[in-house]
Design a protein around this motif. Structure first.
Motif, PDB file in Angstrom:
ATOM      1  N   GLU A  71      25.639  -0.204 -75.802  1.00  0.00           N
ATOM      2  CA  GLU A  71      26.273   0.037 -74.504  1.00  0.00           C
ATOM      3  C   GLU A  71      27.616   0.746 -74.680  1.00  0.00           C
ATOM      4  O   GLU A  71      27.984   1.594 -73.865  1.00  0.00           O
ATOM      5  CB  GLU A  71      26.423  -1.269 -73.738  1.00  0.00           C
ATOM      6  N   THR A  72      28.328   0.437 -75.758  1.00  0.00           N
ATOM      7  CA  THR A  72      29.573   1.149 -76.062  1.00  0.00           C
ATOM      8  C   THR A  72      29.277   2.619 -76.354  1.00  0.00           C
ATOM      9  O   THR A  72      29.992   3.510 -75.893  1.00  0.00           O
ATOM     10  CB  THR A  72      30.293   0.483 -77.260  1.00  0.00           C
ATOM     11  N   ASN A  78      28.630   8.911 -71.866  1.00  0.00           N
ATOM     12  CA  ASN A  78      28.954   9.270 -70.484  1.00  0.00           C
ATOM     13  C   ASN A  78      30.270  10.031 -70.405  1.00  0.00           C
ATOM     14  O   ASN A  78      30.402  10.972 -69.621  1.00  0.00           O
ATOM     15  CB  ASN A  78      29.013   8.021 -69.602  1.00  0.00           C
ATOM     16  N   GLN A  79      31.230   9.646 -71.238  1.00  0.00           N
ATOM     17  CA  GLN A  79      32.500  10.375 -71.274  1.00  0.00           C
ATOM     18  C   GLN A  79      32.290  11.797 -71.792  1.00  0.00           C
ATOM     19  O   GLN A  79      32.862  12.756 -71.269  1.00  0.00           O
ATOM     20  CB  GLN A  79      33.524   9.632 -72.124  1.00  0.00           C
ATOM     21  N   ARG A  80      31.457  11.931 -72.836  1.00  0.00           N
ATOM     22  CA  ARG A  80      31.150  13.277 -73.350  1.00  0.00           C
ATOM     23  C   ARG A  80      30.418  14.106 -72.303  1.00  0.00           C
ATOM     24  O   ARG A  80      30.667  15.301 -72.148  1.00  0.00           O
ATOM     25  CB  ARG A  80      30.338  13.179 -74.638  1.00  0.00           C
ATOM     26  N   LEU A  81      29.512  13.465 -71.564  1.00  0.00           N
ATOM     27  CA  LEU A  81      28.792  14.177 -70.500  1.00  0.00           C
ATOM     28  C   LEU A  81      29.763  14.633 -69.418  1.00  0.00           C
ATOM     29  O   LEU A  81      29.696  15.777 -68.951  1.00  0.00           O
ATOM     30  CB  LEU A  81      27.707  13.277 -69.901  1.00  0.00           C
ATOM     31  N   ALA A  82      30.679  13.759 -69.037  1.00  0.00           N
ATOM     32  CA  ALA A  82      31.676  14.137 -68.025  1.00  0.00           C
ATOM     33  C   ALA A  82      32.522  15.315 -68.505  1.00  0.00           C
ATOM     34  O   ALA A  82      32.784  16.258 -67.743  1.00  0.00           O
ATOM     35  CB  ALA A  82      32.559  12.935 -67.686  1.00  0.00           C
ATOM     36  N   ALA A  83      32.923  15.287 -69.763  1.00  0.00           N
ATOM     37  CA  ALA A  83      33.723  16.388 -70.312  1.00  0.00           C
ATOM     38  C   ALA A  83      32.912  17.681 -70.345  1.00  0.00           C
ATOM     39  O   ALA A  83      33.437  18.761 -70.037  1.00  0.00           O
ATOM     40  CB  ALA A  83      34.210  16.028 -71.716  1.00  0.00           C
TER      41      ALA A  83
END
Length: 145
Positions: A71-72, A78-83
């Protein structure tokens, strides 16, 4: 307005609010996670002996650590996807790579969850395993709300 009318209006308003909450919980609440139903079955409905309890507890502790790690990883993905979305403003190569990475980790979590379920099943007696199997099938095939 008399005091009696205020009381009636208050009661009707309370009843309407309560009904709205109950309806919202029924229609919009997510179904319980499979592992929640399995946990309830194991610890509330099946009569496990002390050895089974101990073995299942050890399996649950080990799986909780693996699940937290994955999950981490998914949160980082998700952070990489947002970036990537912020950088490309569309479905470009970085977004595609981030999506593929997220899917890989999600698939790994699903595989490890199934391995955990089968490891717990192996601890059960045949009569308990039959109930366990039925609960798993019900949890996986219940219609989405």
């Amino acid at each position: 307005m008399t005091a009696r009318r205020y009381i009636v209006v208050a009661l009707v308003a309370f009843a309407a609010a309560l009904a709205a909450v109950l309806i919202a919980r029924f229609w919009f609440a997510p179904p319980p996670r499979v592992e929640s139903e399995v946990h309830a079955l194991l610890h509330q409905r099946l009569t496990l002996d002390a050895v089974q309890e101990q073995r299942i507890h050890a399996l649950e502790v080990a799986f909780a650590e693996r699940r937290e790690r994955l999950e981490t990883e998914m949160r980082a993905d998700n952070q990489r996807l947002a970036a990537a979305i912020e950088a490309e403003h569309g479905y470009g190569p970085k977004v595609g790579e981030a999506v593929d990475r997220t899917h890989h980790v999600m698939g790994q979590l699903q595989k490890e969850t199934l391995q955990h379920i089968f490891a717990m099943r192996a601890v059960l007696r045949p009569d308990q395993a039959a109930q366990f199997d039925a609960a798993i099938v019900r949890a996986l095939t219940q219609p989405a709300r």
